[in-house]
Design a protein around this motif. Sequence first.
Motif, PDB file in Angstrom:
ATOM      1  N   ARG A   1      56.909  52.185  89.902  1.00 32.34           N
ATOM      2  CA  ARG A   1      56.046  51.594  90.934  1.00 32.34           C
ATOM      3  C   ARG A   1      54.686  52.273  90.976  1.00 32.34           C
ATOM      4  O   ARG A   1      53.644  51.616  91.034  1.00 32.34           O
ATOM      5  CB  ARG A   1      56.738  51.707  92.286  1.00 32.34           C
ATOM      6  CG  ARG A   1      55.977  51.048  93.397  1.00 32.34           C
ATOM      7  CD  ARG A   1      56.776  51.101  94.660  1.00 32.34           C
ATOM      8  NE  ARG A   1      55.933  51.731  95.664  1.00 32.34           N
ATOM      9  CZ  ARG A   1      56.357  52.297  96.758  1.00 32.34           C
ATOM     10  NH1 ARG A   1      57.647  52.350  97.011  1.00 32.34           N
ATOM     11  NH2 ARG A   1      55.532  52.817  97.616  1.00 32.34           N
TER      12      ARG A   1
ATOM     13  N   TYR B   1      53.253  53.938  88.522  1.00 33.43           N
ATOM     14  CA  TYR B   1      52.551  53.622  87.269  1.00 33.43           C
ATOM     15  C   TYR B   1      51.918  52.239  87.345  1.00 33.43           C
ATOM     16  O   TYR B   1      50.764  52.052  86.961  1.00 33.43           O
ATOM     17  CB  TYR B   1      53.527  53.689  86.101  1.00 33.43           C
ATOM     18  CG  TYR B   1      52.914  53.292  84.787  1.00 33.43           C
ATOM     19  CD1 TYR B   1      52.070  54.157  84.100  1.00 33.43           C
ATOM     20  CD2 TYR B   1      53.165  52.039  84.233  1.00 33.43           C
ATOM     21  CE1 TYR B   1      51.504  53.802  82.905  1.00 33.43           C
ATOM     22  CE2 TYR B   1      52.601  51.665  83.040  1.00 33.43           C
ATOM     23  CZ  TYR B   1      51.760  52.542  82.374  1.00 33.43           C
ATOM     24  OH  TYR B   1      51.198  52.168  81.184  1.00 33.43           O
ATOM     25  N   ARG B   2      52.671  51.266  87.829  1.00 32.93           N
ATOM     26  CA  ARG B   2      52.151  49.894  87.910  1.00 32.93           C
ATOM     27  C   ARG B   2      50.966  49.820  88.872  1.00 32.93           C
ATOM     28  O   ARG B   2      50.015  49.090  88.622  1.00 32.93           O
ATOM     29  CB  ARG B   2      53.238  48.940  88.346  1.00 32.93           C
ATOM     30  CG  ARG B   2      54.217  48.654  87.244  1.00 32.93           C
ATOM     31  CD  ARG B   2      55.212  47.601  87.656  1.00 32.93           C
ATOM     32  NE  ARG B   2      56.121  47.331  86.549  1.00 32.93           N
ATOM     33  CZ  ARG B   2      57.277  46.717  86.672  1.00 32.93           C
ATOM     34  NH1 ARG B   2      57.665  46.275  87.864  1.00 32.93           N
ATOM     35  NH2 ARG B   2      58.032  46.519  85.624  1.00 32.93           N
TER      36      ARG B   2
ATOM     37  N   ILE C   1      47.786  48.715  86.668  1.00 34.69           N
ATOM     38  CA  ILE C   1      47.502  47.280  86.841  1.00 34.69           C
ATOM     39  C   ILE C   1      46.537  47.035  87.959  1.00 34.69           C
ATOM     40  O   ILE C   1      46.276  47.600  88.858  1.00 34.69           O
ATOM     41  CB  ILE C   1      48.820  46.488  87.095  1.00 34.69           C
ATOM     42  CG1 ILE C   1      49.679  46.630  85.863  1.00 34.69           C
ATOM     43  CG2 ILE C   1      48.543  45.056  87.436  1.00 34.69           C
ATOM     44  CD1 ILE C   1      51.051  45.986  85.987  1.00 34.69           C
TER      45      ILE C   1
END
Length: 53
Positions: free
Chosen positions: A46, A48-49, A53
Amino acid sequence: MTANAVRGLILGPGALPAGQTVGAHVGLALLWAAAITAVCVPLAVRTYRRTVI
């Protein structure tokens, strides 16, 4: 927990306190590792995203 499991595996069942088995210590160590992984991996993914992103 992990130390007792390793101690039992290396030195044998006589290295553990009376009434405790090597299998129980190994199983408990594996259970803790799985639980920590189950909690940390989703949190890491979570984070990392959100960052990438």
